[in-house]
Design a protein around this motif. Sequence first.
Motif, PDB file in Angstrom:
ATOM      1  N   PHE A 142       0.817  -1.212   0.000  1.00 26.00           N
ATOM      2  CA  PHE A 142       0.000   0.000   0.000  1.00 26.00           C
ATOM      3  C   PHE A 142       0.853   1.266   0.000  1.00 26.00           C
ATOM      4  CE2 PHE A 142      -2.964   3.171   1.761  1.00 26.00           C
ATOM      5  CZ  PHE A 142      -4.079   2.933   0.975  1.00 26.00           C
ATOM      6  N   TRP A 171      -5.697  -0.054   7.675  1.00 24.66           N
ATOM      7  CA  TRP A 171      -6.496  -1.249   7.390  1.00 24.66           C
ATOM      8  C   TRP A 171      -5.683  -2.257   6.572  1.00 24.66           C
ATOM      9  CZ3 TRP A 171     -10.747  -2.818   9.669  1.00 24.66           C
ATOM     10  CH2 TRP A 171     -11.466  -3.872   9.118  1.00 24.66           C
ATOM     11  N   HIS A 172      -4.964  -1.754   5.581  1.00 24.73           N
ATOM     12  CA  HIS A 172      -4.101  -2.650   4.805  1.00 24.73           C
ATOM     13  C   HIS A 172      -3.063  -3.291   5.722  1.00 24.73           C
ATOM     14  CE1 HIS A 172      -1.830  -4.095   1.267  1.00 24.73           C
ATOM     15  NE2 HIS A 172      -0.785  -3.888   2.050  1.00 24.73           N
ATOM     16  N   LYS A 197      -4.704  -6.043   7.774  1.00 25.31           N
ATOM     17  CA  LYS A 197      -5.105  -7.199   6.984  1.00 25.31           C
ATOM     18  C   LYS A 197      -3.901  -7.967   6.434  1.00 25.31           C
ATOM     19  CE  LYS A 197      -9.575  -7.144   7.225  1.00 25.31           C
ATOM     20  NZ  LYS A 197     -10.303  -8.287   7.861  1.00 25.31           N
ATOM     21  N   HIS A 198      -2.748  -7.349   6.411  1.00 25.85           N
ATOM     22  CA  HIS A 198      -1.525  -8.007   5.931  1.00 25.85           C
ATOM     23  C   HIS A 198      -0.431  -7.841   6.987  1.00 25.85           C
ATOM     24  CE1 HIS A 198      -3.922  -6.863   2.372  1.00 25.85           C
ATOM     25  NE2 HIS A 198      -3.481  -7.995   1.853  1.00 25.85           N
TER      26      HIS A 198
END
Length: 334
Positions: free
Chosen positions: A46, A171-172, A175-176
């Motif tokens: 990201f 958020w990225h 989630k990762h």
Amino acid sequence: MADTLTSILKKLLNQPTAPFHEYHVRAQIEQLLLDVPHVELSTDAFGNLLATYRKGKRKSNPVWVLGAHMDHPAWVKNPGKNGDWEFLGGVPKSIVDLPENIALRRENGDIAPWGFPVTIEEGKVGAAACDDLVGCAVIIATIKELARLGLDATVHAAFTRAEEVGFLGAWHLGKHWPFGKEAAFLSVETSRPVNGAEMGDGPIVRVGDRLSVFDHDLIATVMRTAAEQGIRVQRCLLDAGACEATALQACGIRSAGLSVPLGNYHNLDDDQNVSAEYVMLEDVKATVNLVVALVGTEHQGLGERTLEERVTLRMKEYKKHLEASNAKFEETLV
């Protein structure tokens, strides 16, 4: 540390930034951390900037991931509307569109932040974007101080993108999550002081925000560290806004928050006039000292027992009372 911290603040706060356009800030952070011993830098898919300070085999429990976002509300050129200016971030359109406020913007390529200078005088730090470049500065100063002291520690940092439009970078990250199950997230923010918090009274240990409450054990660790180090802090629910700890927690990552009290949040003073944001330098220094202690020291001596430990001790202490009263309860069932 004070001169180094002041220099870091000046270099970061002079960088223009906006949601999705954090490249100036990211480049400056990379430059500030480039030659720091024991530091590794990388970026995720990201574009969040990740840093790890690792010296020796000692790890704190938990391993901390310090987080701050690199963007701030500002105008950007809209790629779908012939390059027209669009304001991104949490400032009311009715205020942004006033002619006198449009006149305050300073164009810099594809972004146009507010045109306020950086000032550091009489213990007050003012700039167009303290939120959250001051948080970025705290993390950088923490890593530099760990390296200067040569402390054995492992700590990670995440400098995220596009927080002001809905925690997109955070958020990225959640989630990762690249830091392992034992790692916990600490949002290092600048936040409007509410619910009894005051500017100049030290960093705020944030028990929650407008959207959620944070991990009790992590908050207790931060409070215990402050007590051990004699650092004055404020423990408050800051529910006038939300921070990235909420996003990471929603992704299943244990999270807590630490905030430097902020004046003129999102560049609006008490009368809703567009103004420079500001923080108190002593609050920033104390925040750095607290984070250094949090990741660089063993938590011994002072400290409260966990809730589980306290309840277990009480169960042993009052065992005879419980057994005697249970007999009375059984009599009432006959």
